[in-house]
Each structure stands twice: as structure tokens, then as C-alpha cells.
Write a protein that holds these residues in place. Sequence first.
Motif, short mmCIF file in Angstrom:
data_model
loop_
_atom_site.label_atom_id
_atom_site.label_comp_id
_atom_site.label_asym_id
_atom_site.label_seq_id
_atom_site.Cartn_x
_atom_site.Cartn_y
_atom_site.Cartn_z
N THR A 130 0.85 -1.19 0.00
CA THR A 130 0.00 0.00 0.00
C THR A 130 0.89 1.24 0.00
O THR A 130 1.82 1.34 0.82
N ALA A 131 0.64 2.16 -0.91
CA ALA A 131 1.45 3.38 -1.02
C ALA A 131 1.34 4.22 0.25
O ALA A 131 0.30 4.22 0.92
N GLY A 133 0.55 7.04 2.63
CA GLY A 133 -0.57 7.98 2.62
C GLY A 133 -1.89 7.34 2.21
O GLY A 133 -2.93 7.96 2.32
N LYS A 134 -1.84 6.11 1.71
CA LYS A 134 -3.05 5.39 1.32
C LYS A 134 -3.37 4.35 2.39
O LYS A 134 -2.55 4.04 3.24
N THR A 135 -4.55 3.80 2.35
CA THR A 135 -4.94 2.79 3.33
C THR A 135 -5.50 1.55 2.65
O THR A 135 -5.92 1.61 1.49
N SER A 136 -5.45 0.47 3.36
CA SER A 136 -6.16 -0.74 2.95
C SER A 136 -6.67 -1.38 4.23
O SER A 136 -6.16 -1.11 5.32
#
Length: 179
Positions: A130-131, A133-136
Amino acid sequence: IPGPAGTQGVDQAAYNQGNAKALGAMYAPGATIMNEFGGVVAGRKTIQTALSGALGRQDRPTIEEKPRKSIAVSTTVIVTHGVLHLTPADGSSPQDTVYTKVLSLDGDQWLIAAAQYARPNPWSVTFPATAVGKTSSQKVNLTNISLTAMNIQSWIVQGKHPTDFKESHHCGKMIPPSG
């Protein structure tokens, strides 16, 4: 292991050695066991008979008991929560089951008065790359298969980098039977 930490280590050794008689002797006469599928076995003799059948199998897994927390309810009752690590005899992936045991003091000996086992589904989760600043997110269901309420004291994120993760849930402090 002597004392209220009680049966951990002793029951693990008896199980791994296939000694149903020694393992059964660690249960109080009116003890109950509830497995992760909701099956209940009650009474020391019935438990010992069930253990004899399970321990007589060549394909039984080995276990490692990992107590996490013990709470003295009184001077004669202790509740222990932990994880039972099962390694299958066939070399397949190990599995973990959470447990709660109620130990009661009988004379100068701690006996298992009740044991309950549960398995979250899935037990562990793997997140995709996951990049920054992004979430999963991943979802885990915990079903209470017992006949009594399951009290939740805390949720813990564990693993290689637990502080990199945030946990949220919609559970209260208790999961009702079949909840």
C-alpha cells in the motif's frame, strides 16, 4: 508447572505424550470443555474418554500452550486466557486457537474446572503493498460459539510492525452467544 499458573506445561506435556489419563486427572470432577465448534464434553470421566480417543490417533497435532493473561477471581479461582498453537502431524500449516481456562483450587492442587476454545476467521491477515498515505483494510470475524457471553477486555494488533496499523471494531465489550 506448579502453582496457579497451574496446568500450563503439565497438560501440554501430557497431551504431546498421548497420556490421556494424566491429562484427564487435571480436570475437576464436574469440569466442562467447549471446543471451537461448539461441542461440549462434561465430567472428568467423559473428558478422559474423549481424550483417550483423540490422543490415540497417530495424526494428532502437537501443541504449544501460550498463556497471555491470568486473573485471580478469588483465592481459589483463576481465569487464564491464551493461545494454543497446534502443529499438524502431516506437516501442514500450524493453526492457533484462543482459549480461556477456569482453574479452581482443590485442596492443594489446581484443577481445570472449565475450558473454552475459539478460532477467529481468519486468524491472521496479510495486507497488500500500500502506497504511503493510502490505506487498505481487512475484515476478521469472531463468532462466539458458546452458550454464554464472551467478554472482550481488549483488542491487540501484533506482528512485525504493529504500530504501523490501526484497529477498529464494531463490537461492544461483550459478544452474546452465537453473536
